[in-house]
Motif scaffolding. Structure first.
Motif, PDB file in Angstrom:
ATOM      1  N   GLY A 198       0.815  -1.215   0.000  1.00 30.00           N
ATOM      2  CA  GLY A 198       0.000   0.000   0.000  1.00 30.00           C
ATOM      3  C   GLY A 198       0.840   1.252   0.000  1.00 30.00           C
ATOM      4  N   GLY A 199       1.911   1.299   0.824  1.00 30.91           N
ATOM      5  CA  GLY A 199       2.754   2.489   0.888  1.00 30.91           C
ATOM      6  C   GLY A 199       3.448   2.772  -0.424  1.00 30.91           C
ATOM      7  N   GLN A 200       3.984   1.725  -1.061  1.00 27.83           N
ATOM      8  CA  GLN A 200       4.677   1.907  -2.342  1.00 27.83           C
ATOM      9  C   GLN A 200       3.707   2.362  -3.416  1.00 27.83           C
ATOM     10  OE1 GLN A 200       6.833  -1.527  -3.617  1.00 27.83           O
ATOM     11  NE2 GLN A 200       7.491  -0.626  -5.549  1.00 27.83           N
ATOM     12  N   TRP A 201       2.490   1.804  -3.398  1.00 25.05           N
ATOM     13  CA  TRP A 201       1.461   2.195  -4.381  1.00 25.05           C
ATOM     14  C   TRP A 201       1.184   3.690  -4.271  1.00 25.05           C
ATOM     15  CZ3 TRP A 201      -3.223   4.620  -4.158  1.00 25.05           C
ATOM     16  CH2 TRP A 201      -4.043   4.513  -5.275  1.00 25.05           C
ATOM     17  N   MET A 202       1.023   4.174  -3.037  1.00 25.38           N
ATOM     18  CA  MET A 202       0.712   5.580  -2.836  1.00 25.38           C
ATOM     19  C   MET A 202       1.864   6.468  -3.296  1.00 25.38           C
ATOM     20  SD  MET A 202      -1.479   7.796  -1.931  1.00 25.38           S
ATOM     21  CE  MET A 202      -2.692   6.799  -1.049  1.00 25.38           C
ATOM     22  N   GLN A 203       3.104   6.065  -3.020  1.00 31.12           N
ATOM     23  CA  GLN A 203       4.256   6.846  -3.443  1.00 31.12           C
ATOM     24  C   GLN A 203       4.322   6.961  -4.963  1.00 31.12           C
ATOM     25  OE1 GLN A 203       7.683   4.999  -1.686  1.00 31.12           O
ATOM     26  NE2 GLN A 203       7.303   5.804   0.368  1.00 31.12           N
ATOM     27  N   GLU A 204       4.108   5.843  -5.631  1.00 27.23           N
ATOM     28  CA  GLU A 204       4.174   5.848  -7.091  1.00 27.23           C
ATOM     29  C   GLU A 204       3.108   6.747  -7.697  1.00 27.23           C
ATOM     30  OE1 GLU A 204       5.870   1.279  -7.656  1.00 27.23           O
ATOM     31  OE2 GLU A 204       3.794   1.773  -8.149  1.00 27.23           O
ATOM     32  N   HIS A 205       1.891   6.651  -7.175  1.00 27.44           N
ATOM     33  CA  HIS A 205       0.799   7.441  -7.744  1.00 27.44           C
ATOM     34  C   HIS A 205       0.931   8.919  -7.398  1.00 27.44           C
ATOM     35  CE1 HIS A 205      -2.010   4.498  -9.577  1.00 27.44           C
ATOM     36  NE2 HIS A 205      -1.295   3.658  -8.847  1.00 27.44           N
ATOM     37  N   MET A 206       1.408   9.238  -6.225  1.00 31.97           N
ATOM     38  CA  MET A 206       1.609  10.638  -5.886  1.00 31.97           C
ATOM     39  C   MET A 206       2.714  11.243  -6.740  1.00 31.97           C
ATOM     40  SD  MET A 206      -0.660  11.501  -3.801  1.00 31.97           S
ATOM     41  CE  MET A 206      -0.020  13.140  -3.470  1.00 31.97           C
ATOM     42  N   ALA A 207       3.739  10.435  -7.066  1.00 29.03           N
ATOM     43  CA  ALA A 207       4.811  10.918  -7.947  1.00 29.03           C
ATOM     44  C   ALA A 207       4.263  11.236  -9.332  1.00 29.03           C
ATOM     45  CB  ALA A 207       5.916   9.872  -8.043  1.00 29.03           C
ATOM     46  N   LYS A 208       3.357  10.390  -9.809  1.00 26.84           N
ATOM     47  CA  LYS A 208       2.741  10.637 -11.120  1.00 26.84           C
ATOM     48  C   LYS A 208       1.903  11.912 -11.096  1.00 26.84           C
ATOM     49  CE  LYS A 208       2.557   5.785 -12.547  1.00 26.84           C
ATOM     50  NZ  LYS A 208       1.662   4.649 -12.909  1.00 26.84           N
ATOM     51  N   ILE A 209       1.189  12.125  -9.983  1.00 24.55           N
ATOM     52  CA  ILE A 209       0.347  13.318  -9.860  1.00 24.55           C
ATOM     53  C   ILE A 209       1.209  14.574  -9.854  1.00 24.55           C
ATOM     54  CG2 ILE A 209      -1.195  14.573  -8.301  1.00 24.55           C
ATOM     55  CD1 ILE A 209      -2.350  11.854  -7.467  1.00 24.55           C
ATOM     56  N   VAL A 210       2.326  14.528  -9.110  1.00 24.29           N
ATOM     57  CA  VAL A 210       3.227  15.681  -9.076  1.00 24.29           C
ATOM     58  C   VAL A 210       3.786  15.973 -10.459  1.00 24.29           C
ATOM     59  CG1 VAL A 210       5.442  16.511  -8.200  1.00 24.29           C
ATOM     60  CG2 VAL A 210       3.840  15.372  -6.649  1.00 24.29           C
ATOM     61  N   GLU A 211       4.185  14.925 -11.173  1.00 23.09           N
ATOM     62  CA  GLU A 211       4.728  15.105 -12.527  1.00 23.09           C
ATOM     63  C   GLU A 211       3.695  15.711 -13.456  1.00 23.09           C
ATOM     64  OE1 GLU A 211       6.638  12.432 -16.182  1.00 23.09           O
ATOM     65  OE2 GLU A 211       6.021  11.479 -14.306  1.00 23.09           O
ATOM     66  N   LEU A 212       2.442  15.226 -13.347  1.00 27.08           N
ATOM     67  CA  LEU A 212       1.382  15.751 -14.193  1.00 27.08           C
ATOM     68  C   LEU A 212       1.090  17.207 -13.869  1.00 27.08           C
ATOM     69  CD1 LEU A 212      -0.677  15.216 -16.385  1.00 27.08           C
ATOM     70  CD2 LEU A 212      -2.238  14.317 -14.658  1.00 27.08           C
ATOM     71  N   ASN A 213       1.133  17.565 -12.588  1.00 27.25           N
ATOM     72  CA  ASN A 213       0.927  18.964 -12.192  1.00 27.25           C
ATOM     73  C   ASN A 213       2.005  19.866 -12.780  1.00 27.25           C
ATOM     74  OD1 ASN A 213      -1.450  18.966 -10.717  1.00 27.25           O
ATOM     75  ND2 ASN A 213      -0.447  18.311  -8.830  1.00 27.25           N
ATOM     76  N   GLU A 214       3.261  19.379 -12.762  1.00 27.83           N
ATOM     77  CA  GLU A 214       4.361  20.169 -13.308  1.00 27.83           C
ATOM     78  C   GLU A 214       4.181  20.395 -14.807  1.00 27.83           C
ATOM     79  OE1 GLU A 214       7.868  18.716 -10.177  1.00 27.83           O
ATOM     80  OE2 GLU A 214       7.771  17.911 -12.217  1.00 27.83           O
ATOM     81  N   ARG A 215       3.745  19.345 -15.500  1.00 28.86           N
ATOM     82  CA  ARG A 215       3.507  19.478 -16.937  1.00 28.86           C
ATOM     83  C   ARG A 215       2.378  20.459 -17.218  1.00 28.86           C
ATOM     84  NH1 ARG A 215       3.653  13.200 -19.111  1.00 28.86           N
ATOM     85  NH2 ARG A 215       5.846  12.767 -18.598  1.00 28.86           N
ATOM     86  N   THR A 216       1.321  20.376 -16.391  1.00 24.27           N
ATOM     87  CA  THR A 216       0.182  21.276 -16.585  1.00 24.27           C
ATOM     88  C   THR A 216       0.593  22.721 -16.366  1.00 24.27           C
ATOM     89  OG1 THR A 216      -1.337  19.554 -15.810  1.00 24.27           O
ATOM     90  CG2 THR A 216      -2.152  21.820 -15.802  1.00 24.27           C
ATOM     91  N   THR A 217       1.410  22.970 -15.324  1.00 26.41           N
ATOM     92  CA  THR A 217       1.878  24.328 -15.051  1.00 26.41           C
ATOM     93  C   THR A 217       2.709  24.865 -16.195  1.00 26.41           C
ATOM     94  OG1 THR A 217       1.899  23.876 -12.669  1.00 26.41           O
ATOM     95  CG2 THR A 217       3.197  25.753 -13.452  1.00 26.41           C
ATOM     96  N   ALA A 218       3.609  24.028 -16.723  1.00 26.41           N
ATOM     97  CA  ALA A 218       4.454  24.452 -17.841  1.00 26.41           C
ATOM     98  C   ALA A 218       3.616  24.755 -19.074  1.00 26.41           C
ATOM     99  CB  ALA A 218       5.478  23.365 -18.157  1.00 26.41           C
ATOM    100  N   SER A 219       2.584  23.925 -19.291  1.00 28.06           N
ATOM    101  CA  SER A 219       1.718  24.145 -20.447  1.00 28.06           C
ATOM    102  C   SER A 219       0.961  25.458 -20.326  1.00 28.06           C
ATOM    103  CB  SER A 219       0.732  22.980 -20.581  1.00 28.06           C
ATOM    104  OG  SER A 219      -0.165  23.196 -21.634  1.00 28.06           O
ATOM    105  N   CYS A 220       0.456  25.744 -19.118  1.00 28.01           N
ATOM    106  CA  CYS A 220      -0.279  26.996 -18.896  1.00 28.01           C
ATOM    107  C   CYS A 220       0.624  28.203 -19.116  1.00 28.01           C
ATOM    108  CB  CYS A 220      -0.868  27.024 -17.487  1.00 28.01           C
ATOM    109  SG  CYS A 220      -2.202  25.843 -17.226  1.00 28.01           S
ATOM    110  N   GLU A 221       1.884  28.102 -18.643  1.00 25.50           N
ATOM    111  CA  GLU A 221       2.812  29.209 -18.818  1.00 25.50           C
ATOM    112  C   GLU A 221       3.105  29.464 -20.294  1.00 25.50           C
ATOM    113  OE1 GLU A 221       5.315  28.696 -14.624  1.00 25.50           O
ATOM    114  OE2 GLU A 221       6.146  27.999 -16.534  1.00 25.50           O
TER     115      GLU A 221
END
Length: 297
Positions: A198-221
């Motif tokens: 469970g802990g590893q699953w959460m880490q992996e998915h949160m990492a994906k969410i952070v990466e997607l947020n960074e891409r979204t921010t760059a796209s908006c800029e």
């Protein structure tokens, strides 16, 4: 009655819209569809009023189709290039415009010759979903969506689908492969869950969410930067030269509406898609009429 013999004539369509809206008002909608009680009520009352016995699947698929139609109809009100006929209560636009817009919003061209039916009832059924995006989730919301398959600690994920959304066949009951696809996706996630803590699953998915947020921010800029740098030929001065060239001289209503709308780059870009001076002049006339009617409304 067999699944492939549904008769959605105008009268039956009016009745089912009234019944759907009644169930929504009665709080018998869960998420983006009616719940079991809601569908059971619709099935019984529709039979009582029409003498026809349709399945939950037929009603659910009709709900999905009407939701798409309602979304397309509302989209027309936001599209540049579509005028409004206050007499016929319909949107008007050239054939090429309908063809182009239909490529982006599938099925929207059906409103070229006919207005949306039963709009009041459809508004009760779908408007709050359209405004809140109840059946959608974005990573920027900060919370994982409820009921995600394979999420640790969620016992509700044992089922493949919820009761109010467990059918995905065609409108008339034609079998579809989408349900099988959903099952395959769930099975794969169950296998992954068995191999991952469970802990590893959460880490992996949160990492994906952070990466997607960074891409979204760059796209908006990048979008903001692009909007601050006008492309040659798209400036207000360039467009106003084309306005005058098509016959919309100073003092005309067409010239006036051009001075109002072409401060927006999107409007200038749309204007440049028109090929001839005649098309551009007619578009400006329709735009002035449309904005005048909507302002009064």
């Amino acid at each position: 009655m067999k699944d492939d013999s549904a008769d959605w004539c105008d009268e039956n369509l009016k009745i089912v819209c009234e019944l759907f809206a009644e169930q929504v008002r009665a709080k018998n909608r869960s998420g983006s569809h009616l719940n079991r009680q809601g569908y059971n009520n619709v099935i019984a009352q529709f039979k009582e009023r029409t003498g026809l016995t349709y399945t939950k699947l037929q009603f659910k698929n009709k709900w999905d189709k009407m939701k798409k139609d309602y979304s397309n109809w509302k989209q027309l009100g936001r599209e540049t290039g579509a005028g409004w006929d206050p007499v016929k209560k319909m949107y008007t636009a050239p054939d090429w415009w309908w063809k182009k817009t239909n490529n982006q919003f599938k099925g929207i061209s059906k409103f070229k010759d006919r207005a949306l039916q039963n709009e009041d009832e459809l508004s009760v059924m779908f408007e709050d979903l359209r405004n809140t995006g109840d059946d959608h989730w974005a990573p920027t919301s900060g919370d994982l969506p409820q009921g995600t398959e394979g999420q640790p600690g969620d016992d509700n994920n044992k089922d493949v689908d919820m009761d109010d959304d467990d059918d995905s066949d065609g409108e008339d009951g034609t079998p579809s492969s989408s349900k099988a696809k959903r099952r395959r996706v769930v099975d794969k996630k169950k296998v992954k869950k068995a191999k991952t803590s469970g802990g590893q699953w959460m880490q992996e998915h949160m990492a994906k969410i952070v990466e997607l947020n960074e891409r979204t921010t760059a796209s908006c800029e990048s979008v903001v930067l692009a909007r601050t740098q006008d492309t040659p030929g798209y400036s207000i001065k360039d467009i106003m030269e084309l306005v005058k060239a098509c016959g919309a001289t100073a003092g005309t209503k067409e010239h006036f509406i051009a001075t109002q709308i072409f401060t927006k780059k999107a409007e200038r870009e749309m204007f440049l898609t028109l090929d001839t001076p005649e098309e551009r002049f007619n578009w400006l006339s329709m735009k002035h009429e449309w904005m005048t009617v909507n302002k009064k409304g």
